[in-house]
Design an enzyme around this catalytic site. Structure first.
Site, short mmCIF file in Angstrom:
data_model
loop_
_atom_site.label_atom_id
_atom_site.label_comp_id
_atom_site.label_asym_id
_atom_site.label_seq_id
_atom_site.Cartn_x
_atom_site.Cartn_y
_atom_site.Cartn_z
N ASP A 10 0.83 -1.20 0.00
CA ASP A 10 0.00 0.00 0.00
C ASP A 10 0.87 1.25 0.00
O ASP A 10 1.65 1.48 0.93
CB ASP A 10 -0.90 0.00 1.24
CG ASP A 10 -1.80 1.23 1.32
OD1 ASP A 10 -2.99 1.12 0.97
OD2 ASP A 10 -1.32 2.30 1.73
N TYR B 51 2.91 9.93 -0.50
CA TYR B 51 4.03 9.36 0.25
C TYR B 51 5.37 9.59 -0.46
O TYR B 51 6.42 9.37 0.13
CB TYR B 51 3.86 7.85 0.44
CG TYR B 51 2.61 7.42 1.18
CD1 TYR B 51 1.81 8.34 1.84
CD2 TYR B 51 2.24 6.08 1.21
CE1 TYR B 51 0.67 7.93 2.51
CE2 TYR B 51 1.10 5.66 1.87
CZ TYR B 51 0.31 6.60 2.52
OH TYR B 51 -0.83 6.18 3.17
N LYS C 74 -3.03 5.91 -4.01
CA LYS C 74 -4.11 6.85 -3.67
C LYS C 74 -3.90 8.20 -4.35
O LYS C 74 -2.77 8.68 -4.43
CB LYS C 74 -4.18 7.06 -2.15
CG LYS C 74 -4.17 5.79 -1.33
CD LYS C 74 -4.13 6.06 0.16
CE LYS C 74 -3.76 4.82 0.95
NZ LYS C 74 -2.32 4.47 0.83
N HIS D 104 -7.61 9.66 -1.61
CA HIS D 104 -6.92 9.69 -0.33
C HIS D 104 -7.68 10.44 0.76
O HIS D 104 -7.69 10.03 1.93
CB HIS D 104 -5.53 10.32 -0.51
CG HIS D 104 -4.53 9.89 0.51
ND1 HIS D 104 -3.18 9.84 0.26
CD2 HIS D 104 -4.67 9.48 1.79
CE1 HIS D 104 -2.54 9.42 1.34
NE2 HIS D 104 -3.42 9.21 2.29
#
Length: 280
Positions: A43, A48, A73, A106
């Site tokens: 994931d 990120y 996401k 997200h």
């Protein structure tokens, strides 16, 4: 490994490896370690900044792409049909793959309906195998479920023993949306790893408090994606399929629920201002 079946028939591992807050420079090594010890679900997210590391690890892992389940996401700044559409293609490029198994919105901010339409289009084109959302509280989840052509398959929300999301879980079940946890250890807050209830129950099975907490979520029909940068902890977190908590164990852990976030609330105006500010 156990699997859960999404509302479109796609099978997803019930336990995966999350790379939130994994340094982009370390991500490739961490994902390679995770895959080497048995993880098949990874994931990540645009926000990120480590999709490239995940993609590089997948290429080097030697594991066939079809044996892996990738989640990413769409971030707030990519909200809206056109930006979301472009960001999906960018994520595919960074992940070095022709398809993403699960794409989520997200945060429930910006034009998430436009983003969802872009995901529906990518789903029909075979770029995404399943689509869903993250951090959608029951009110917004119901709204989305009622007015989209393809219902969300997953809702990833803060879920751990101190915030079990029982009411939200009922709504997800009603609409056929699978409940996925982020922060299954609450990042160690509230003395999570030394909680006497988790320690005592885990002791009966020769398991740690962390393993006990993960087992509780799995038995509550919640998908989990624990994160660690240490290989031995990755192995520990994966080793939760060889024991079963009793009804008495489950009730004792259910009693730990404080029904409030250990982090923030999307109903708090200050939180909303902060998160939407990140999307500018």
């Amino acid at each position: 490994m156990e699997f859960t079946t999404l509302n479109n028939g796609v099978k997803m591992p019930s336990l995966g490896y999350g790379v939130y807050q994994v340094d982009p420079a370390e991500c490739e090594r961490c994902v390679l370690d995770a895959i080497s010890v048995g993880y098949r679900s990874i994931d990540t997210a645009q926000a990120y900044y480590n999709e490239e590391g995940v993609g590089a690890a997948i290429q080097k892992s030697g594991v066939k792409r079809e044996e892996l389940f990738l989640t990413s996401k769409i971030w707030i700044s990519n909200g809206g049909y056109e930006k979301a559409k472009a960001s999906i293609d960018e994520s595919l490029k960074k992940l070095k793959t022709d398809y993403i198994d699960l794409m989520l919105i997200h945060q429930p901010f910006n034009d998430y309906y436009g983003s969802y339409r872009a995901m529906e289009e990518a789903y029909r084109a075979g770029k995404l195998r399943a689509i869903g959302v993250s951090n959608f509280y029951p009110d917004r989840l119901i709204d989305l479920c009622r007015f989209t052509e393809i219902p969300p398959a997953v809702n990833q929300v803060e879920t751990h023993v101190f915030q079990q999301q029982k009411k939200a879980h009922e709504i997800m079940e009603k609409y056929g949306v699978k409940h996925e946890s982020w922060g299954p250890f609450a990042e160690g807050r509230k003395d999570y790893f030394t909680n006497p209830v988790l320690v005592e129950i885990g002791g009966k099975y020769g398991k740690t408090s962390a393993q006990t907490a993960l087992r509780f979520l799995l038995q509550s029909d919640v998908i989990v994606i624990p994160k660690s940068t240490h290989k031995e902890r990755m192995i520990e977190n994966l080793n939760v399929f060889d024991f079963t908590l009793t009804d008495e164990d489950m009730e004792a852990i259910r009693a730990l629920d404080e029904e409030s976030s250990a982090f923030f609330s999307h109903y708090d105006p200050a939180t909303v201002e902060f998160l939407t500010g990140l999307g500018k």
